[in-house]
Structure formats: structure tokens, C-alpha cells
Design a protein around this motif. Sequence first.
Motif, PDB file in Angstrom:
ATOM      1  N   LEU A 133       0.750  -1.110   0.239  1.00  0.00           N
ATOM      2  CA  LEU A 133      -0.057   0.102   0.168  1.00  0.00           C
ATOM      3  C   LEU A 133       0.837   1.104   0.050  1.00  0.00           C
ATOM      4  O   LEU A 133       0.810   2.016  -0.771  1.00  0.00           O
ATOM      5  N   TYR A 134       1.774   1.381   0.779  1.00  0.00           N
ATOM      6  CA  TYR A 134       2.575   2.468   0.936  1.00  0.00           C
ATOM      7  C   TYR A 134       3.848   2.114   2.111  1.00  0.00           C
ATOM      8  O   TYR A 134       3.879   1.117   2.634  1.00  0.00           O
ATOM      9  N   LEU A 135       4.757   2.949   2.043  1.00  0.00           N
ATOM     10  CA  LEU A 135       5.936   2.666   2.987  1.00  0.00           C
ATOM     11  C   LEU A 135       6.329   3.937   3.606  1.00  0.00           C
ATOM     12  O   LEU A 135       6.043   5.074   2.933  1.00  0.00           O
ATOM     13  N   LEU A 153       8.746   1.222   7.463  1.00  0.00           N
ATOM     14  CA  LEU A 153       7.408   0.453   7.781  1.00  0.00           C
ATOM     15  C   LEU A 153       7.021   0.342   6.372  1.00  0.00           C
ATOM     16  O   LEU A 153       6.755   1.148   5.471  1.00  0.00           O
ATOM     17  N   ILE A 154       6.638  -0.910   6.222  1.00  0.00           N
ATOM     18  CA  ILE A 154       6.251  -1.627   4.556  1.00  0.00           C
ATOM     19  C   ILE A 154       4.687  -1.702   4.852  1.00  0.00           C
ATOM     20  O   ILE A 154       4.612  -3.065   5.557  1.00  0.00           O
ATOM     21  N   TYR A 155       3.833  -1.235   4.606  1.00  0.00           N
ATOM     22  CA  TYR A 155       2.538  -1.672   4.868  1.00  0.00           C
ATOM     23  C   TYR A 155       1.544  -2.313   3.630  1.00  0.00           C
ATOM     24  O   TYR A 155       1.850  -1.638   2.420  1.00  0.00           O
ATOM     25  N   THR A 156       1.446  -3.449   3.901  1.00  0.00           N
ATOM     26  CA  THR A 156       0.706  -4.200   2.782  1.00  0.00           C
ATOM     27  C   THR A 156      -0.839  -4.296   2.982  1.00  0.00           C
ATOM     28  O   THR A 156      -1.254  -4.087   4.261  1.00  0.00           O
ATOM     29  N   GLU A 157      -1.618  -5.291   2.370  1.00  0.00           N
ATOM     30  CA  GLU A 157      -3.052  -5.475   2.340  1.00  0.00           C
ATOM     31  C   GLU A 157      -3.211  -6.245   3.712  1.00  0.00           C
ATOM     32  O   GLU A 157      -4.314  -5.971   4.558  1.00  0.00           O
ATOM     33  N   SER A 180       9.307  11.050   3.793  1.00  0.00           N
ATOM     34  CA  SER A 180       9.219   9.891   4.676  1.00  0.00           C
ATOM     35  C   SER A 180       8.127   8.848   4.148  1.00  0.00           C
ATOM     36  O   SER A 180       7.809   8.018   4.827  1.00  0.00           O
ATOM     37  N   PHE A 181       7.454   9.146   2.838  1.00  0.00           N
ATOM     38  CA  PHE A 181       6.576   8.320   2.497  1.00  0.00           C
ATOM     39  C   PHE A 181       6.516   7.793   0.920  1.00  0.00           C
ATOM     40  O   PHE A 181       6.964   8.589   0.063  1.00  0.00           O
ATOM     41  N   ILE A 182       6.516   6.717   0.462  1.00  0.00           N
ATOM     42  CA  ILE A 182       6.481   6.206  -0.882  1.00  0.00           C
ATOM     43  C   ILE A 182       5.064   5.408  -1.042  1.00  0.00           C
ATOM     44  O   ILE A 182       4.716   4.788   0.073  1.00  0.00           O
ATOM     45  N   ILE A 183       4.320   5.731  -1.967  1.00  0.00           N
ATOM     46  CA  ILE A 183       3.167   5.240  -2.062  1.00  0.00           C
ATOM     47  C   ILE A 183       3.065   4.228  -3.385  1.00  0.00           C
ATOM     48  O   ILE A 183       3.520   4.489  -4.144  1.00  0.00           O
ATOM     49  N   ALA A 184       1.990   3.344  -3.273  1.00  0.00           N
ATOM     50  CA  ALA A 184       1.600   2.636  -4.263  1.00  0.00           C
ATOM     51  C   ALA A 184       0.564   3.319  -5.430  1.00  0.00           C
ATOM     52  O   ALA A 184      -0.763   3.616  -4.844  1.00  0.00           O
ATOM     53  N   VAL A 238      -2.649  12.262   0.113  1.00  0.00           N
ATOM     54  CA  VAL A 238      -3.427  11.493  -0.863  1.00  0.00           C
ATOM     55  C   VAL A 238      -3.804  10.435   0.200  1.00  0.00           C
ATOM     56  O   VAL A 238      -3.797  10.168   1.347  1.00  0.00           O
ATOM     57  N   VAL A 239      -5.051   9.717  -0.353  1.00  0.00           N
ATOM     58  CA  VAL A 239      -5.629   8.754   0.772  1.00  0.00           C
ATOM     59  C   VAL A 239      -5.640   7.381   0.191  1.00  0.00           C
ATOM     60  O   VAL A 239      -5.929   6.862  -0.837  1.00  0.00           O
ATOM     61  N   ILE A 240      -4.950   6.365   0.867  1.00  0.00           N
ATOM     62  CA  ILE A 240      -4.871   5.144   0.677  1.00  0.00           C
ATOM     63  C   ILE A 240      -5.671   4.390   1.906  1.00  0.00           C
ATOM     64  O   ILE A 240      -5.102   4.415   3.147  1.00  0.00           O
ATOM     65  N   GLN A 241      -6.604   3.477   1.493  1.00  0.00           N
ATOM     66  CA  GLN A 241      -7.482   3.189   2.513  1.00  0.00           C
ATOM     67  C   GLN A 241      -7.892   3.957   3.710  1.00  0.00           C
ATOM     68  O   GLN A 241      -8.749   5.079   2.933  1.00  0.00           O
ATOM     69  N   ASP A 242      -7.760   4.159   4.688  1.00  0.00           N
ATOM     70  CA  ASP A 242      -8.380   5.450   5.506  1.00  0.00           C
ATOM     71  C   ASP A 242      -7.051   6.126   5.922  1.00  0.00           C
ATOM     72  O   ASP A 242      -7.408   7.042   6.617  1.00  0.00           O
ATOM     73  N   LYS A 243      -6.131   5.994   5.470  1.00  0.00           N
ATOM     74  CA  LYS A 243      -4.826   6.708   5.603  1.00  0.00           C
ATOM     75  C   LYS A 243      -4.475   8.033   4.801  1.00  0.00           C
ATOM     76  O   LYS A 243      -4.525   7.951   3.612  1.00  0.00           O
ATOM     77  N   GLN A 244      -4.554   9.069   5.502  1.00  0.00           N
ATOM     78  CA  GLN A 244      -4.055  10.429   4.748  1.00  0.00           C
ATOM     79  C   GLN A 244      -2.659  10.542   5.085  1.00  0.00           C
ATOM     80  O   GLN A 244      -1.863  10.781   6.076  1.00  0.00           O
ATOM     81  N   ILE A 245      -2.087  10.793   3.796  1.00  0.00           N
ATOM     82  CA  ILE A 245      -0.462  10.629   3.658  1.00  0.00           C
ATOM     83  C   ILE A 245      -0.195  11.770   2.787  1.00  0.00           C
ATOM     84  O   ILE A 245      -0.411  12.219   1.974  1.00  0.00           O
ATOM     85  N   PRO A 246       0.374  12.654   3.805  1.00  0.00           N
ATOM     86  CA  PRO A 246       0.835  13.974   3.593  1.00  0.00           C
ATOM     87  C   PRO A 246       1.547  14.244   2.030  1.00  0.00           C
ATOM     88  O   PRO A 246       2.768  13.220   1.632  1.00  0.00           O
ATOM     89  N   ILE A 247       1.688  15.181   1.382  1.00  0.00           N
ATOM     90  CA  ILE A 247       2.350  15.259   0.136  1.00  0.00           C
ATOM     91  C   ILE A 247       3.453  16.626   0.548  1.00  0.00           C
ATOM     92  O   ILE A 247       3.124  17.418   0.867  1.00  0.00           O
ATOM     93  N   GLY A 248       4.675  16.322   0.420  1.00  0.00           N
ATOM     94  CA  GLY A 248       5.839  17.127   0.781  1.00  0.00           C
ATOM     95  C   GLY A 248       5.798  18.322  -0.489  1.00  0.00           C
ATOM     96  O   GLY A 248       5.547  17.979  -1.374  1.00  0.00           O
TER      97      GLY A 248
END
Length: 242
Positions: free
Chosen positions: A158-160, A168-172, A200-204, A216-226
Motif C-alpha cells: 500500500l505504502y512505505l 515500515l512497509i504496509y501491505t494488504e 518519509s512516504f512512498i505510495i503505490a 493522498v488517501v490510501i485505505q483510511d490513511k491520509q498521507i502528506p504530500i511534501g
Amino acid sequence: MQTHEDINCIIIEDESPAASVLQMHIARFPFLKLLGTFSSCTKALPVLNSEKIDLVFLDINLPGVPGIQFASIIKTTTGIIFTTAYSEYAVQGFELNAVDYLLKPISFERFSKAINRYLTLYQHNSFVLPTIDKVDARPFVFVKCDRKMVKIFLDDILYLEAQRNCLLIYTENEVYRSYQAISEMEEKLPDTLFIRVHRSFIIALDKVKAYNNSYVVIQDKQIPIGRMYSDVINSTLKANVK
């Protein structure tokens, strides 16, 4: 401690993506024990002098001492498999009695043939090679987690997230913890599928549900854009997110 089933090997390679490919291939052979990956011959020398190294994967074009020159001082009991992007060095490689000469990018099938050649030349007749036709067609990476190499399929990621000294590598289904730098992982991941959105973030890309200029939103996580990534992110997401 080496057992009768271990073949100790090291990688001497200054390009991180090429070293990662070799690490992934080596991890598929239970009898290959990787004792280290080094970016130069000078850094590898202490291990070669202190450990029983059976096999060296040696890049020809290296900073400082070239691989061809370094090969001449490696013990004859140690097998050498040269790796390079330049086919013109093949003759020199075989003149040094190298086990094989692998041209980058190195496929698993070609790598497996080189290992088979090594086993034959060095009379390791009891080892069984992995069956190539059973290799999973889904693309994946091997990531070092808790002192072992873990196979993670790319389409599960999903994202790192980089957190202090770990990644941390988040998967399904679960979260993997590794201690490599996020920049190192970024080099392993295809840029057609993944993108860095923050220091701090890489996304799929295909996992993005929604986005705006800030996150960006992946599942219910809001991931900041630098801020430094925003222009590239917006243009990439517009092209990829349906």
C-alpha cells in the motif's frame, strides 16, 4: 557458523539496484549464505581474509580497484562470477578462470545457470537447484526484516513510511519493519508503480483512493504530500488515478 549445506558468498557491487537483484536471486537458493554486500573491493577485503568465502559475485567496473584486477588476488579455491553491463569484458573474465560472466540486467534463469556451473566446477553435487518454471510470475522484492529476507509482492504494498531508524512497509495484510533507508527501497521499486510523495512516504499509485494538493488517501490513511514533491505528484496522479 558454516554447515555442510552452506556455500558462503559475498557481493561486490557499487550499484544498489544491481546488488538488490543479486540479493533477491541468492535468497532463492537455500544453500547460498550471503555474508555481505560491498560497494568496493577494498571494503570486501577484510571479509575475504577472515572468512571462508566460497563464491564471489564481482562487478568488473568498480571505484578504486577494478574487479578484473582484484580477481587476480582472490584464492583459487574461491569461485568468481563476474557481473557487468559491458559484454566486451567477457574474454578477460574467462581468462581469469571465472566460473561465469553475467551481463546485466541478470535474469533468474541466467543466474541459476551460473550457480549450476559453479556447483559442477567445484564438485558440489548434492545440491538441488530451484525449479525455474515454479517461479511466481507476480513481481516482488526481498526485504531484510528481523534478520531474514522476506518476500513481499509488489501488488500487496500500500505504502512505505520512514520512522526514525526504521522503514515500515504496509501491505494488504500486515506491516513489515526493515532497517534500510527509504531511499534505498525507492531504488528497488519500479517508478511506474510507486512514487515518493514525501521524504518519509512512498505510495503505490494504484492504491490511491483520493487526493488533493496536501495529501493522498490510501485505505483510511491520509498521507502528506511534501512541498518539494507536489508538482510531480499532481501531474503523476492525474495521469494514473482513475
